[in-house]
Design a protein around this motif. Sequence first.
Motif, PDB file in Angstrom:
ATOM      1  N   GLU A   1       0.824  -1.211   0.000  1.00 18.77           N
ATOM      2  CA  GLU A   1       0.000   0.000   0.000  1.00 18.77           C
ATOM      3  C   GLU A   1       0.856   1.258   0.000  1.00 18.77           C
ATOM      4  O   GLU A   1       0.558   2.222  -0.695  1.00 18.77           O
ATOM      5  N   PHE A   2       1.953   1.230   0.798  1.00 19.74           N
ATOM      6  CA  PHE A   2       2.855   2.383   0.830  1.00 19.74           C
ATOM      7  C   PHE A   2       3.499   2.603  -0.528  1.00 19.74           C
ATOM      8  O   PHE A   2       3.610   3.725  -1.004  1.00 19.74           O
ATOM      9  N   ARG A   3       3.933   1.533  -1.185  1.00 13.66           N
ATOM     10  CA  ARG A   3       4.556   1.646  -2.500  1.00 13.66           C
ATOM     11  C   ARG A   3       3.565   2.234  -3.505  1.00 13.66           C
ATOM     12  O   ARG A   3       3.919   3.114  -4.296  1.00 13.66           O
ATOM     13  N   GLU A   4       2.321   1.766  -3.473  1.00 10.98           N
ATOM     14  CA  GLU A   4       1.301   2.314  -4.376  1.00 10.98           C
ATOM     15  C   GLU A   4       1.076   3.797  -4.113  1.00 10.98           C
ATOM     16  O   GLU A   4       0.947   4.593  -5.032  1.00 10.98           O
ATOM     17  N   PHE A   5       1.043   4.159  -2.835  1.00 15.51           N
ATOM     18  CA  PHE A   5       0.853   5.563  -2.467  1.00 15.51           C
ATOM     19  C   PHE A   5       2.031   6.413  -2.926  1.00 15.51           C
ATOM     20  O   PHE A   5       1.859   7.471  -3.517  1.00 15.51           O
ATOM     21  N   ALA A   6       3.245   5.952  -2.648  1.00 16.56           N
ATOM     22  CA  ALA A   6       4.449   6.736  -2.947  1.00 16.56           C
ATOM     23  C   ALA A   6       4.701   6.860  -4.446  1.00 16.56           C
ATOM     24  O   ALA A   6       5.301   7.826  -4.888  1.00 16.56           O
TER      25      ALA A   6
ATOM     26  N   ILE B   1       8.656  16.313  -8.058  1.00 16.26           N
ATOM     27  CA  ILE B   1       9.313  17.053  -9.142  1.00 16.26           C
ATOM     28  C   ILE B   1       9.066  18.547  -8.974  1.00 16.26           C
ATOM     29  O   ILE B   1       9.976  19.362  -9.142  1.00 16.26           O
ATOM     30  N   GLY B   2       7.847  18.924  -8.609  1.00 18.32           N
ATOM     31  CA  GLY B   2       7.522  20.332  -8.387  1.00 18.32           C
ATOM     32  C   GLY B   2       8.350  20.940  -7.264  1.00 18.32           C
ATOM     33  O   GLY B   2       8.816  22.077  -7.370  1.00 18.32           O
TER      34      GLY B   2
ATOM     35  N   GLY C   1       1.114   8.921  -9.498  1.00 15.48           N
ATOM     36  CA  GLY C   1       1.507  10.040 -10.337  1.00 15.48           C
ATOM     37  C   GLY C   1       1.507  11.357  -9.590  1.00 15.48           C
ATOM     38  O   GLY C   1       2.381  12.191  -9.784  1.00 15.48           O
ATOM     39  N   ASN C   2       0.541  11.552  -8.702  1.00 15.24           N
ATOM     40  CA  ASN C   2       0.460  12.807  -7.971  1.00 15.24           C
ATOM     41  C   ASN C   2       1.669  13.018  -7.072  1.00 15.24           C
ATOM     42  O   ASN C   2       2.186  14.123  -6.966  1.00 15.24           O
ATOM     43  N   MET C   3       2.124  11.958  -6.415  1.00 17.24           N
ATOM     44  CA  MET C   3       3.271  12.090  -5.515  1.00 17.24           C
ATOM     45  C   MET C   3       4.543  12.394  -6.302  1.00 17.24           C
ATOM     46  O   MET C   3       5.351  13.212  -5.884  1.00 17.24           O
TER      47      MET C   3
END
Length: 135
Positions: free
Chosen positions: A4-9, A19-20, A12-14
């Motif tokens: 779950e953490f890997r999917e969250f991290a 990058i921002g 695309g948004n993360m």
Amino acid sequence: MLKEFREFALKGNMVDLAIGIIIGAAFSGLVNSIVNDIFLPIVGRITGGIDFSNKFIQLAGEPQATLDAARKAGATIAYGNFITLLINFLIVAWILFMVVKGMNQLKRQQAEAPKPTETPEDILLLREIRDAIKK
């Protein structure tokens, strides 16, 4: 839980956010250089070289010549530092406004660019018939 953490991290948004932040950190150096090296000397020239950062009103103790000494002597309103930060903020806000305005203008130009239109199906069919007759 690790999955779950890997999917969250790796969403695309993360990644976009990371990058921002990295670009923002690099951009802040550029903006600080523009403010400190280009615009503040102009502001200093316009104001006659006044150094706002050392302007203060001493409320307690004997009058002092420097801001540090005045702060040690007692209550002091350091309004010059506020003025300096306000000028810096206005310059940075103006520069960022101009950058965003330029980016929006480029986006509008790209959106307005004529897109190649597809040839209608009936025209394609007529061309095939013409080419077949020529053979």
